[in-house]
Design a protein around this motif. Structure first.
Motif, PDB file in Angstrom:
ATOM      1  N   TYR A 119       1.256  -1.511  -0.179  1.00  0.00           N
ATOM      2  CA  TYR A 119      -0.088  -0.263   0.079  1.00  0.00           C
ATOM      3  C   TYR A 119       0.899   1.327  -0.240  1.00  0.00           C
ATOM      4  CZ  TYR A 119      -4.062  -2.912   1.972  1.00  0.00           C
ATOM      5  OH  TYR A 119      -4.437  -4.126   1.687  1.00  0.00           O
ATOM      6  N   GLY A 120       2.178   1.325   0.475  1.00  0.00           N
ATOM      7  CA  GLY A 120       2.627   2.572   0.747  1.00  0.00           C
ATOM      8  C   GLY A 120       2.555   3.168   1.842  1.00  0.00           C
ATOM      9  N   GLU A 121       1.895   4.353   1.786  1.00  0.00           N
ATOM     10  CA  GLU A 121       1.403   5.449   2.455  1.00  0.00           C
ATOM     11  C   GLU A 121      -0.440   4.861   3.069  1.00  0.00           C
ATOM     12  OE1 GLU A 121       1.818   7.760   4.683  1.00  0.00           O
ATOM     13  OE2 GLU A 121       3.799   8.230   4.213  1.00  0.00           O
ATOM     14  N   GLY A 122      -0.508   4.489   4.531  1.00  0.00           N
ATOM     15  CA  GLY A 122      -1.859   4.307   3.967  1.00  0.00           C
ATOM     16  C   GLY A 122      -2.923   5.266   4.252  1.00  0.00           C
ATOM     17  N   ARG A 123      -4.610   4.947   5.113  1.00  0.00           N
ATOM     18  CA  ARG A 123      -5.283   5.937   4.266  1.00  0.00           C
ATOM     19  C   ARG A 123      -5.270   7.586   5.309  1.00  0.00           C
ATOM     20  NH1 ARG A 123     -11.564   4.824   5.028  1.00  0.00           N
ATOM     21  NH2 ARG A 123     -12.819   7.544   4.466  1.00  0.00           N
ATOM     22  N   TYR A 124      -5.688   8.396   4.213  1.00  0.00           N
ATOM     23  CA  TYR A 124      -5.995  10.007   5.445  1.00  0.00           C
ATOM     24  C   TYR A 124      -7.092  10.622   4.283  1.00  0.00           C
ATOM     25  CZ  TYR A 124      -0.929   8.727   6.142  1.00  0.00           C
ATOM     26  OH  TYR A 124       0.552   8.418   6.931  1.00  0.00           O
ATOM     27  N   ASP A 125      -6.792  11.030   5.630  1.00  0.00           N
ATOM     28  CA  ASP A 125      -8.255  12.036   5.504  1.00  0.00           C
ATOM     29  C   ASP A 125      -8.337  13.501   6.180  1.00  0.00           C
ATOM     30  OD1 ASP A 125     -10.485  10.393   3.953  1.00  0.00           O
ATOM     31  OD2 ASP A 125      -9.985   8.859   6.732  1.00  0.00           O
ATOM     32  N   CYS A 126      -8.650  14.717   4.848  1.00  0.00           N
ATOM     33  CA  CYS A 126      -8.955  15.976   5.101  1.00  0.00           C
ATOM     34  C   CYS A 126     -10.435  15.912   6.126  1.00  0.00           C
ATOM     35  CB  CYS A 126      -8.777  17.023   4.458  1.00  0.00           C
ATOM     36  SG  CYS A 126      -9.179  18.683   4.572  1.00  0.00           S
ATOM     37  N   PRO A 127     -10.028  16.858   7.037  1.00  0.00           N
ATOM     38  CA  PRO A 127     -11.556  17.485   7.680  1.00  0.00           C
ATOM     39  C   PRO A 127     -12.813  18.144   6.125  1.00  0.00           C
ATOM     40  CG  PRO A 127     -10.157  17.488   9.320  1.00  0.00           C
ATOM     41  CD  PRO A 127      -9.094  17.601   8.088  1.00  0.00           C
ATOM     42  N   ALA A 128     -12.126  18.845   5.633  1.00  0.00           N
ATOM     43  CA  ALA A 128     -12.610  19.823   4.573  1.00  0.00           C
ATOM     44  C   ALA A 128     -13.308  19.273   3.781  1.00  0.00           C
ATOM     45  CB  ALA A 128     -11.912  20.608   4.470  1.00  0.00           C
ATOM     46  N   HIS A 129     -11.530  18.106   2.662  1.00  0.00           N
ATOM     47  CA  HIS A 129     -11.606  17.972   1.205  1.00  0.00           C
ATOM     48  C   HIS A 129     -12.200  16.750   1.473  1.00  0.00           C
ATOM     49  CE1 HIS A 129      -9.203  21.747   1.590  1.00  0.00           C
ATOM     50  NE2 HIS A 129     -10.499  21.751   0.679  1.00  0.00           N
ATOM     51  N   GLY A 130     -12.014  15.379   2.584  1.00  0.00           N
ATOM     52  CA  GLY A 130     -12.367  14.155   2.549  1.00  0.00           C
ATOM     53  C   GLY A 130     -10.892  13.538   2.170  1.00  0.00           C
ATOM     54  N   PRO A 152      -2.770  18.580   0.505  1.00  0.00           N
ATOM     55  CA  PRO A 152      -2.341  19.663  -0.397  1.00  0.00           C
ATOM     56  C   PRO A 152      -3.159  19.832  -1.495  1.00  0.00           C
ATOM     57  CG  PRO A 152      -3.066  16.398  -0.964  1.00  0.00           C
ATOM     58  CD  PRO A 152      -3.185  16.769   0.132  1.00  0.00           C
ATOM     59  N   ASP A 153      -4.855  20.313  -0.804  1.00  0.00           N
ATOM     60  CA  ASP A 153      -5.624  21.451  -1.176  1.00  0.00           C
ATOM     61  C   ASP A 153      -5.215  22.083   0.009  1.00  0.00           C
ATOM     62  OD1 ASP A 153      -6.656  20.096  -3.051  1.00  0.00           O
ATOM     63  OD2 ASP A 153      -7.892  18.852  -1.854  1.00  0.00           O
ATOM     64  N   CYS A 154      -5.034  21.947   1.427  1.00  0.00           N
ATOM     65  CA  CYS A 154      -5.268  23.109   2.299  1.00  0.00           C
ATOM     66  C   CYS A 154      -4.682  23.203   3.250  1.00  0.00           C
ATOM     67  CB  CYS A 154      -6.625  23.365   2.917  1.00  0.00           C
ATOM     68  SG  CYS A 154      -6.874  22.028   3.738  1.00  0.00           S
ATOM     69  N   GLY A 155      -3.725  22.774   3.378  1.00  0.00           N
ATOM     70  CA  GLY A 155      -2.102  22.522   3.701  1.00  0.00           C
ATOM     71  C   GLY A 155      -2.951  21.956   5.080  1.00  0.00           C
ATOM     72  N   ALA A 156      -3.914  21.577   5.703  1.00  0.00           N
ATOM     73  CA  ALA A 156      -4.663  21.144   7.009  1.00  0.00           C
ATOM     74  C   ALA A 156      -3.993  19.569   7.627  1.00  0.00           C
ATOM     75  CB  ALA A 156      -5.867  21.095   7.450  1.00  0.00           C
ATOM     76  N   PRO A 157      -3.524  19.039   8.726  1.00  0.00           N
ATOM     77  CA  PRO A 157      -2.921  18.151   8.894  1.00  0.00           C
ATOM     78  C   PRO A 157      -4.015  17.170   8.370  1.00  0.00           C
ATOM     79  CG  PRO A 157      -2.792  18.517  10.694  1.00  0.00           C
ATOM     80  CD  PRO A 157      -3.384  20.557  10.117  1.00  0.00           C
ATOM     81  N   LEU A 158      -3.590  15.886   7.706  1.00  0.00           N
ATOM     82  CA  LEU A 158      -4.336  15.198   7.060  1.00  0.00           C
ATOM     83  C   LEU A 158      -4.363  13.676   9.311  1.00  0.00           C
ATOM     84  CD1 LEU A 158      -3.297  14.437   3.947  1.00  0.00           C
ATOM     85  CD2 LEU A 158      -5.184  15.059   4.121  1.00  0.00           C
ATOM     86  N   THR A 159      -6.050  12.949   8.594  1.00  0.00           N
ATOM     87  CA  THR A 159      -6.266  12.069   9.651  1.00  0.00           C
ATOM     88  C   THR A 159      -5.670  10.807   9.410  1.00  0.00           C
ATOM     89  OG1 THR A 159      -8.602  12.005   9.389  1.00  0.00           O
ATOM     90  CG2 THR A 159      -7.367  13.699  11.717  1.00  0.00           C
ATOM     91  N   TRP A 160      -5.300   9.536   9.806  1.00  0.00           N
ATOM     92  CA  TRP A 160      -4.803   8.264   9.784  1.00  0.00           C
ATOM     93  C   TRP A 160      -6.459   7.547   9.339  1.00  0.00           C
ATOM     94  CZ3 TRP A 160      -6.129   4.752  12.471  1.00  0.00           C
ATOM     95  CH2 TRP A 160      -6.562   4.652  13.721  1.00  0.00           C
ATOM     96  N   GLY A 161      -6.643   6.990   8.561  1.00  0.00           N
ATOM     97  CA  GLY A 161      -8.044   5.757   8.112  1.00  0.00           C
ATOM     98  C   GLY A 161      -7.371   4.383   8.104  1.00  0.00           C
TER      99      GLY A 161
END
Length: 350
Positions: A119-130, A152-161
Motif C-alpha cells: 500500500y505504501g502510505e495508508g489512508r488519509y482524510d482531510c476534515p474539509a476535503h475528504g 494537498p489542498d488546504c495544508g491542514a494535517p491529514l488524519t489516518w484511516g
C-alpha cells in the motif's frame, strides 16, 4: 489436505507449518535456508532444501499436493538500488517458477504471503476535503517536527484511516515492489490456469521464534534488544506513527483459514491480516518495556528517516467476513509477552 509450505523453516513458515499439522493436514516443507535468515544452519527435520527459482528441482515435489502455502521470500526494505536483482530473483522469479511447476503438476490452490507494504502510505482524510493522497513529507516539515502529512489542498494535517483491500497499490521500495509483483503473477496464473489464490497482506508480525538480527527483526525486536542491553528504546519522530502489530500465531491461523477457503475463491482475492487494533510506535515501545525484566521509559528522539510512511493501518473486516478470521492476540498483551518470549539465536555467517 496435503499442503506444500515454502519457506517452512522461517519465522512465519514454522508457525504456519505447526498450525496446519495441528489441524490434521499433511505438510511438505521446503526452504532454501537463505543465509540472511538462517546463517549456516541445516534444514530442520522434515524440511527439504530447495530453491524455488530452480524449476528443474520441482520435479516430483508437488506430486499429490492439494494446495501450496507460499511463505518463501527475501524480506526487508531493500533500500539500496543494488538490492533490486536479489528481490526480483528470489521473490518474483521464485514465485513465477513455483506457479509454472504448480501448473505442470495440476495444483490449483495457492495461499500467498503478501504484505501491507504493497500500500505504501495508508489512508488519509482531510476534515474539509475528504480522502486525500499525501505527497512525500518534506525535509522542512520533518525538521520542524510536523510529522503528519498535510492536505494537498488546504495544508491542514491529514488524519489516518483504515486501509481496505481495494486501496491502490503504491510500493515504495524493492521489497514492496516484489510483493506487488508476486500478487500480479499469482493473479495472472489464476486466470490462465483456472486456479485460485488468496493473498494475505501481513501487517507487522511479531512473536516467539522471531530472529534477532535478520530483516525480520522489526521495531518491536529492536526495542527488546535495547532493553536487553540496558538501554531505553529509542522512538523516531514523535512516536505517534500508527501501525498494526499482529501476532505470529494469528498469522498462522489466517493461513489455515485461507487454505480452507481458497478452493471457493474465483480467481484471486487479497486480505489484510492484522490485529484490528491500531497502536502508536511509542505505545509499542511502552508495551515491550512493561513486559521486560528491566523496563525503561522510551526516548522519543524526534529523529526521522526520509521516505518512511507516517501511518498505515488496515481494516480487518473483509478477512472477518469472508475468511472468518479475526486476530485473538491484542498488541498490548502480546507485545508485553514478547519482551521475554524465546527468540531465534543470532544468525552467524556460513
Amino acid at each position: 489436505m496435503r499442503v506444500l509450505v515454502t519457506g517452512s523453516a522461517g519465522f512465519i513458515g514454522t508457525a504456519v507449518r505447526s498450525a496446519l499439522e495441528a489441524a490434521g493436514h499433511e505438510v511438505i516443507g521446503v526452504d532454501l535456508m537463505l543465509a540472511q535468515a538462517h546463517g549456516a544452519a541445516e534444514p530442520p527435520p522434515g524440511t527439504t532444501r530447495l530453491d524455488v527459482r530452480d524449476a528443474e528441482r520441482w520435479d516430483g515435489v508437488l506430486d499429490g499436493v492439494d494446495a501450496v502455502c507460499h511463505q518463501a521470500a527475501l524480506v526487508g526494505a531493500g533500500v539500496r538500488v543494488g538490492d533490486l536483482p536479489l528481490y526480483a530473483g528470489l521473490n518474483d522469479l521464485g514465485t513465477a517458477a513455483l506457479l509454472a511447476a504448480m501448473h505442470a503438476a495440476g495444483v490449483r490452490r495457492l495461499v500467498l504471503a503478501s504484505s501491507m507494504v504493497v500500500y505504501g502510505e495508508g489512508r488519509y482524510d482531510c476534515p474539509a476535503h475528504g480522502p486525500r493522497e499525501p505527497a512525500v513529507r518534506s525535509f522542512a516539515d520533518l525538521d520542524a517536527g510536523r510529522f503528519d502529512p498535510p492536505c494537498p489542498d488546504c495544508g491542514a494535517p491529514l488524519t489516518w484511516g483504515l486501509v481496505e483491500e481495494s486501496a491502490a497499490l503504491a510500493p515504495r521500495n524493492a521489497y514492496a515492489a516484489s510483493k506487488v509483483a508476486q500478487e500480479h503473477y499469482s493473479a495472472a496464473w489464476a486466470r490462465q490456469a483456472g486456479g485460485s489464490v488468496v493473498a494475505l497482506r501481513y501487517h507487522n508480525v511479531y512473536g516467539p521464534g522471531m530472529p534477532r538480527d535478520t530483516p525480520y527483526a522489526g521495531v518491536a525486536a529492536m526495542f527488546r534488544s535495547s532493553l536487553e542491553r540496558g538501554e531505553p528504546p529509542r522512538v523516531f519522530e514523535d512516536g505517534g506513527q500508527m501501525r498494526d502489530f499482529v501476532h505470529v500465531d494469528d498469522v498462522a491461523r489466517a493461513n489455515l483459514r485461507a487454505l480452507e477457503a481458497v478452493g471457493d475463491v474465483d480467481g484471486a482475492a487479497a486480505y489484510n491480516v492484522c490485529s484490528g487494533r491500531p497502536i502508536g510506535i511509542r505505545e509499542v515501545a511502552e508495551a515491550v518495556s512493561r513486559g521486560a525484566a528491566a523496563p525503561a521509559d522510551p526516548v522519543v528522539t524526534g529523529e526521522y528517516r526520509h521516505g518512511d510512511v507516517r501511518h498505515v493501518v488496515a481494516s480487518p473486516e473483509r478477512a472477518a467476513r469472508e475468511l472468518g478470521f479475526r486476530a485473538a492476540v491484542g498488541p498490548e498483551q502480546g507485545l508485553a509477552a514478547f519482551a521475554t518470549a524465546p527468540m531465534r539465536a543470532p544468525v552467524t555467517s556460513p
